[in-house]
Design an enzyme around this catalytic site. Structure first.
Site, PDB file in Angstrom:
ATOM      1  N   ARG A   1     150.005  39.383 -49.906  1.00 16.03           N
ATOM      2  CA  ARG A   1     149.838  40.844 -49.921  1.00 16.03           C
ATOM      3  C   ARG A   1     151.196  41.523 -49.925  1.00 16.03           C
ATOM      4  NH1 ARG A   1     144.413  42.017 -48.704  1.00 16.03           N
ATOM      5  NH2 ARG A   1     143.397  40.580 -47.293  1.00 16.03           N
TER       6      ARG A   1
ATOM      7  N   PHE B   1     142.131  37.558 -62.076  1.00 14.18           N
ATOM      8  CA  PHE B   1     142.451  37.655 -60.658  1.00 14.18           C
ATOM      9  C   PHE B   1     143.922  38.032 -60.474  1.00 14.18           C
ATOM     10  CE2 PHE B   1     143.549  35.857 -56.487  1.00 14.18           C
ATOM     11  CZ  PHE B   1     142.594  36.506 -55.730  1.00 14.18           C
TER      12      PHE B   1
ATOM     13  N   ASP C   1     136.565  46.053 -59.113  1.00 10.94           N
ATOM     14  CA  ASP C   1     136.163  44.896 -59.909  1.00 10.94           C
ATOM     15  C   ASP C   1     134.706  45.086 -60.322  1.00 10.94           C
ATOM     16  OD1 ASP C   1     135.826  42.405 -61.003  1.00 10.94           O
ATOM     17  OD2 ASP C   1     136.153  41.287 -59.171  1.00 10.94           O
TER      18      ASP C   1
ATOM     19  N   GLU D   1     141.414  52.889 -52.921  1.00 13.19           N
ATOM     20  CA  GLU D   1     141.108  51.469 -53.141  1.00 13.19           C
ATOM     21  C   GLU D   1     142.282  50.783 -53.820  1.00 13.19           C
ATOM     22  OE1 GLU D   1     139.409  49.005 -52.571  1.00 13.19           O
ATOM     23  OE2 GLU D   1     137.244  49.301 -52.588  1.00 13.19           O
ATOM     24  N   ASP D   2     142.400  49.491 -53.578  1.00  9.86           N
ATOM     25  CA  ASP D   2     143.423  48.710 -54.277  1.00  9.86           C
ATOM     26  C   ASP D   2     142.976  48.375 -55.697  1.00  9.86           C
ATOM     27  OD1 ASP D   2     141.368  47.084 -53.345  1.00  9.86           O
ATOM     28  OD2 ASP D   2     142.665  45.610 -52.398  1.00  9.86           O
TER      29      ASP D   2
HETATM   30  P1  IMP Z   1     134.311  45.072 -56.097  1.00  9.63           P
HETATM   31  O1  IMP Z   1     133.336  45.478 -55.024  1.00  9.63           O
HETATM   32  O2  IMP Z   1     133.821  43.860 -56.855  1.00  9.63           O
HETATM   33  O3  IMP Z   1     134.711  46.192 -57.016  1.00  9.63           O
HETATM   34  O4  IMP Z   1     135.579  44.495 -55.391  1.00  9.63           O
HETATM   35  C1  IMP Z   1     136.417  45.260 -54.705  1.00  9.63           C
HETATM   36  C2  IMP Z   1     137.292  44.493 -53.732  1.00  9.63           C
HETATM   37  O5  IMP Z   1     137.427  43.099 -54.017  1.00  9.63           O
HETATM   38  C3  IMP Z   1     138.654  45.073 -53.869  1.00  9.63           C
HETATM   39  O6  IMP Z   1     138.813  46.189 -53.046  1.00  9.63           O
HETATM   40  C4  IMP Z   1     139.558  43.907 -53.472  1.00  9.63           C
HETATM   41  O7  IMP Z   1     139.751  43.921 -52.079  1.00  9.63           O
HETATM   42  C5  IMP Z   1     138.785  42.681 -53.892  1.00  9.63           C
HETATM   43  N1  IMP Z   1     139.255  42.202 -55.214  1.00  9.63           N
HETATM   44  C6  IMP Z   1     138.687  42.428 -56.419  1.00  9.63           C
HETATM   45  N2  IMP Z   1     139.392  41.853 -57.414  1.00  9.63           N
HETATM   46  C7  IMP Z   1     140.459  41.246 -56.815  1.00  9.63           C
HETATM   47  C8  IMP Z   1     141.573  40.497 -57.338  1.00  9.63           C
HETATM   48  O8  IMP Z   1     141.761  40.246 -58.552  1.00  9.63           O
HETATM   49  N3  IMP Z   1     142.464  40.061 -56.407  1.00  9.63           N
HETATM   50  C9  IMP Z   1     142.333  40.292 -55.072  1.00  9.63           C
HETATM   51  N4  IMP Z   1     141.302  40.991 -54.555  1.00  9.63           N
HETATM   52  C10 IMP Z   1     140.369  41.471 -55.413  1.00  9.63           C
HETATM   53 MG    MG Z   2     139.632  46.208 -51.206  1.00 11.88          MG
END
Ligand code: IMP
Ligand code: MG
Length: 184
Positions: free
Chosen positions: A172, A159, A110, A106-107
């Protein structure tokens, strides 16, 4: 894209948080750790599109063991800066994960909802093991309990863009991570 100190898009100002050198060093360390832990095995590295594609490409090239790669795509943010909380599968796995050592790449984590969703989905396919690696984890943001086995950097709950992470699908290709500092 060239590394600048500050990036401005729309009325947003982003400042550099993790530069290229720190990123590369940490990616190398994670690759070494994974290579040690999976010595003698051939894990499948599953990148979560689109964000993790750049991290995955760099990570596997620093690994000293063989691995396979696969990709999945799930929806999360759309074009918003806050997660919608709803997750849908856009592109499923191609590889057969049954009985395999799976490492999800994963990148950023959040809310943790994507990881939770993927863990359930992959466990239902009966892999022999399942681990998660995330380049970034936002401190205190997780809405669910989760375990990330390999973490690149823990960052504040802001963010961020660059190195795979987008703002409205662009940026990106920045070669560093930038964080949102203010809205003008
Ligand atoms: P989660 O399901 O809320 O943990 O979100 C995961 C996905 O949301 C990540 O894999 C990202 O692709 C995107 N994401 C979450 N935070 C950011 C951010 O600060 N910038 C850009 N993409 C984000
Ligand atoms: Mg992602």
């Amino acid at each position: 894209m060239k590394v600048e100190k500050v990036i401005e898009i729309d009325n947003l100002r982003f400042e550099i948080l993790i530069d290229t050198e720190r990123l590369q060093r940490r990616v190398r360390e994670l690759a070494e750790e994974i290579s040690r832990d999976y010595q003698g095995r051939i894990p499948i590295m599953v990148g979560v599109l689109n964000g993790a594609s750049i991290f995955l490409a760099d990570l596997i090239r620093e690994m000293s063991i063989d691995c396979e790669m696969d990709f999945i795509k799930i929806s999360s943010y759309g074009n918003a800066r806050v997660s919608s909380g709803e997750i849908t599968m856009i592109k499923d796995f191609s590889a057969d994960l049954h009985g395999r050592d799976v490492i999800v790449v994963e990148d950023i984590v959040d809310s943790g909802l994507s990881v939770q969703y993927l863990r359930r989905r992959i466990n239902s396919l009966k892999p022999s093991s399942l681990k998660f690696v995330s380049l970034l984890v936002k401190k205190g943001a997780a809405k669910v309990e989760l375990k990330i086995d390999y973490i690149g950097f823990e960052i504040e709950n802001r963010f961020v863009i660059g190195y795979g992470l987008d703002y409205k699908q662009i940026k990106r290709n920045l070669n560093a991570i930038y964080q949102l500092v203010e809205e003008k």
